[in-house]
Design a protein around this motif. Structure first.
Motif, PDB file in Angstrom:
ATOM      1  N   GLN A   1       2.127  -9.599  -3.174  1.00 52.28           N
ATOM      2  CA  GLN A   1       2.162  -9.542  -4.621  1.00 52.28           C
ATOM      3  C   GLN A   1       3.589  -9.609  -5.128  1.00 52.28           C
ATOM      4  O   GLN A   1       4.533  -9.293  -4.406  1.00 52.28           O
ATOM      5  CB  GLN A   1       1.449  -8.297  -5.143  1.00 52.28           C
ATOM      6  CG  GLN A   1       2.047  -6.983  -4.706  1.00 52.28           C
ATOM      7  CD  GLN A   1       1.210  -5.811  -5.205  1.00 52.28           C
ATOM      8  OE1 GLN A   1       0.015  -5.939  -5.474  1.00 52.28           O
ATOM      9  NE2 GLN A   1       1.839  -4.659  -5.338  1.00 52.28           N
TER      10      GLN A   1
ATOM     11  N   SER B   1       4.581  -8.071   2.205  1.00 51.37           N
ATOM     12  CA  SER B   1       3.525  -7.435   2.990  1.00 51.37           C
ATOM     13  C   SER B   1       2.294  -7.148   2.139  1.00 51.37           C
ATOM     14  O   SER B   1       1.155  -7.242   2.604  1.00 51.37           O
ATOM     15  CB  SER B   1       4.028  -6.146   3.640  1.00 51.37           C
ATOM     16  OG  SER B   1       4.429  -5.221   2.641  1.00 51.37           O
ATOM     17  N   ALA B   2       2.506  -6.833   0.865  1.00 49.18           N
ATOM     18  CA  ALA B   2       1.384  -6.552  -0.037  1.00 49.18           C
ATOM     19  C   ALA B   2       0.860  -7.826  -0.690  1.00 49.18           C
ATOM     20  O   ALA B   2      -0.153  -7.789  -1.395  1.00 49.18           O
ATOM     21  CB  ALA B   2       1.816  -5.565  -1.113  1.00 49.18           C
TER      22      ALA B   2
ATOM     23  N   ASN C   1       6.902  -8.406  -2.983  1.00 52.70           N
ATOM     24  CA  ASN C   1       6.465  -7.580  -1.856  1.00 52.70           C
ATOM     25  C   ASN C   1       5.624  -8.454  -0.933  1.00 52.70           C
ATOM     26  O   ASN C   1       4.429  -8.644  -1.174  1.00 52.70           O
ATOM     27  CB  ASN C   1       5.659  -6.378  -2.363  1.00 52.70           C
ATOM     28  CG  ASN C   1       5.325  -5.403  -1.248  1.00 52.70           C
ATOM     29  OD1 ASN C   1       5.154  -5.777  -0.087  1.00 52.70           O
ATOM     30  ND2 ASN C   1       5.223  -4.130  -1.595  1.00 52.70           N
TER      31      ASN C   1
END
Lengths: 114, 112
Positions: A72, A69-70, A67
């Motif tokens: 992680q 954008s996160a 992910n």
């Protein structure tokens, strides 16, 4: 400043269950996201890795989900087996910057009960 | 191919002694690394090398020295051993910086 945060520290799963280990990072320059597996008394070995151009990669029972954008990525072990009992490390890296520090997560000790 | 080999496997040192941990790889990798792993912890980078004659400090270089005279060998020198250097030391190599790292079997060092 902690650049890589891995969770959980330890995980106990029953045989056949799903194991999920997470890795959060801060450096947006990272472009290579591997998971290493280490058995007691041995050196770590690459298990599976992903590049940021894809969101998921599957190799047998092992899957990486990414992910961007996160910031992680996670390791999923399907149908966990006692032989999967080991310590797992994430080690996100920038391959474009030769001077960048190589940082491993603190590790997750996985125990799969028979 | 033997991959990455390390010697010795185990060593006990007294405080103030010195020793060299040997590391050799036969994969013609330019990049080589030394890590230490304390019990229940992750790996900390001590030194790395991007090719023969070129080395640089990692996260925890104090108390250690390295050299890289050939592509194959990357020895780690401990001067004036201290109890804080009790750890398992891993050598690794990779084809390019940050790429898949191939680890040796480790050297378990105890300083008493």
């Amino acid at each position: 400043q902690q650049q890589v945060k891995q969770s959980p520290q330890s995980l106990i799963v029953q045989k056949g269950g799903i194991s999920i280990i997470n890795c959060a990072y801060e450096n947006t320059a990272f472009d290579y996201f591997p998971w290493y597996q280490q058995f007691p008394g041995k050196g770590p070995a690459l298990l599976i890795a992903i590049r940021p151009d894809v969101s998921e990669k599957k190799e047998g029972r092992f899957t990486i989900s990414f992910n961007k954008s996160a910031k992680q990525f996670s390791l999923h072990i399907m149908d966990s087996q006692p032989g999967d009992s080991a310590t797992y490390f994430c080690a996100p890296t920038s391959t474009q910057t030769s001077g960048s520090r190589l940082t491993f997560g603190e590790g997750t000790q996985l125990t799969v009960n028979p | 191919n033997a991959g990455v080999t390390q010697t010795p496997k185990f060593r006990i040192l007294k405080i103030g002694q010195s020793m060299t941990l040997q590391c050799t790889q036969d994969m013609n990798h330019n990049y080589m690394y030394w890590y230490r792993q304390d019990p229940g912890m992750g790996l900390k980078l001590i030194y790395y090398s991007v090719g023969a004659g070129i080395t640089d400090k990692g996260e925890v270089p104090n108390g250690y020295n390295v050299s890289r005279s050939t592509t194959e060998d990357f020895p780690l020198r401990l001067e004036l051993a201290a109890p804080s250097q009790t750890s398992v030391y891993f050598c690794a190599s990779s084809y390019y910086h940050g790429g898949e790292q191939y680890f040796g079997p480790g050297t378990r060092l105890t300083v008493t």
